[in-house]
Design an enzyme around this catalytic site. Structure first.
Site, PDB file in Angstrom:
ATOM      1  N   THR A   1       5.054   4.168  -5.571  1.00 48.25           N
ATOM      2  CA  THR A   1       5.991   3.093  -5.929  1.00 48.25           C
ATOM      3  C   THR A   1       5.887   2.025  -4.844  1.00 48.25           C
ATOM      4  O   THR A   1       5.290   2.267  -3.793  1.00 48.25           O
ATOM      5  CB  THR A   1       7.447   3.614  -5.994  1.00 48.25           C
ATOM      6  OG1 THR A   1       7.853   4.044  -4.678  1.00 48.25           O
ATOM      7  CG2 THR A   1       7.595   4.766  -6.965  1.00 48.25           C
TER       8      THR A   1
ATOM      9  N   VAL B   1       5.747   8.605   3.053  1.00 49.67           N
ATOM     10  CA  VAL B   1       6.413   7.373   3.457  1.00 49.67           C
ATOM     11  C   VAL B   1       5.362   6.258   3.489  1.00 49.67           C
ATOM     12  O   VAL B   1       4.312   6.396   4.123  1.00 49.67           O
ATOM     13  CB  VAL B   1       7.079   7.526   4.841  1.00 49.67           C
ATOM     14  CG1 VAL B   1       7.708   6.204   5.279  1.00 49.67           C
ATOM     15  CG2 VAL B   1       8.135   8.636   4.805  1.00 49.67           C
ATOM     16  N   LYS B   2       5.676   5.168   2.781  1.00 50.38           N
ATOM     17  CA  LYS B   2       4.698   4.082   2.681  1.00 50.38           C
ATOM     18  C   LYS B   2       5.078   2.982   3.665  1.00 50.38           C
ATOM     19  O   LYS B   2       6.229   2.503   3.656  1.00 50.38           O
ATOM     20  CB  LYS B   2       4.737   3.557   1.248  1.00 50.38           C
ATOM     21  CG  LYS B   2       3.454   2.960   0.743  1.00 50.38           C
ATOM     22  CD  LYS B   2       3.612   2.760  -0.767  1.00 50.38           C
ATOM     23  CE  LYS B   2       2.463   1.998  -1.348  1.00 50.38           C
ATOM     24  NZ  LYS B   2       2.757   1.633  -2.748  1.00 50.38           N
ATOM     25  N   VAL B   3       4.121   2.606   4.499  1.00 53.33           N
ATOM     26  CA  VAL B   3       4.379   1.552   5.493  1.00 53.33           C
ATOM     27  C   VAL B   3       3.293   0.486   5.379  1.00 53.33           C
ATOM     28  O   VAL B   3       2.163   0.780   4.986  1.00 53.33           O
ATOM     29  CB  VAL B   3       4.390   2.121   6.945  1.00 53.33           C
ATOM     30  CG1 VAL B   3       5.475   3.172   7.125  1.00 53.33           C
ATOM     31  CG2 VAL B   3       3.027   2.682   7.338  1.00 53.33           C
TER      32      VAL B   3
END
Ligand code: E4P
Length: 218
Positions: free
Chosen positions: A27, A82-84
């Protein structure tokens, strides 16, 4: 090759998960906005539907706030990635979380040099955006080829190449030929992978001929 679906639409995720061929979900803030739903409960719901990695992106861009947001996101479930963003602060968060055993997906990768940094930061996934490069007349697929080749040179790079911003089946097929580990695709692009006119034509003929035999298997 693993397939992730690039959506925050629960109905699409349920539908594709039911095929047994879905390996994860990605997402981003734009997809969350499109869903019209509350972010954290939505990610919790997605995590119940899919066993594989579910990418949830931080909203902040500074190190301190991203780090706090990442704490919230990684507590949702063990399979949250976790998207960074691929920035100095984003990679600093990536290194810390990865060292701590959390999956991190480094997003917005547009160059091989950025991909090298993501691997050095211990990312579980790097997301090179093929379609957005194509949109500005740069060859998105050659970026995939470069990153796969570079990563192959270093056994200690454990980062998987997650082909993102996928727009069509060719992006997937060509990336698979190059050895990319994962493709994250809009739902309809995954559905289009099944299609071939000769499959439809051949099946119609088999169905007709079977009727003419007057037989039944059951
Ligand atoms: C990746 O994780 C992104 O969510 C996505 O692939 C971006 O795709 P777009 O360029 O179609 O927005």
């Amino acid at each position: 090759m693993k397939f992730f679906v690039d959506t925050a639409d629960i109905d699409d995720i349920k539908d594709l998960a039911s095929t047994g061929l879905l390996d994860g979900v990605t997402t981003n803030p734009s997809l969350i906005k499109k869903s019209g739903k509350e972010f954290i409960p939505l990610i919790k719901e997605i995590c119940k539907l899919v066993d594989g990695p579910v990418s949830a992106e931080v909203a902040a861009t500074d190190y301190a706030t991203m780090r706090k947001e990442a704490e919230v996101l990684r507590k949702i479930a063990d399979h949250v990635a976790v998207k960074v963003p691929l920035t100095p602060d984003g990679l600093k968060v990536c290194k810390e979380l990865s060292d701590d055993g959390t999956m991190v997906n480094v997003t917005l990768c547009f160059s091989p040099s950025q991909a090298i940094l993501a691997a050095k930061a211990g990312a579980a996934f790097v997301s090179p955006f093929v379609g957005r490069l194509d949109d500005i007349s740069q060859d998105g697929l050659s970026l995939i080829s470069d990153i796969v080749r570079i990563y192959e040179n270093y056994d200690y790079f454990k980062t998987e190449v997650l082909v993102a911003s996928v727009r069509n089946p060719l992006h997937i097929v060509e990336s698979a030929k190059m050895g990319a580990h994962v493709a994250t695709c809009p739902p309809d692009v995954i559905r289009s992978l099944y299609k071939h006119p000769l499959t439809d034509k051949g099946l119609a003929a088999f169905v007709e001929d079977w009727k003419k035999t007057g037989q039944s298997i059951l």
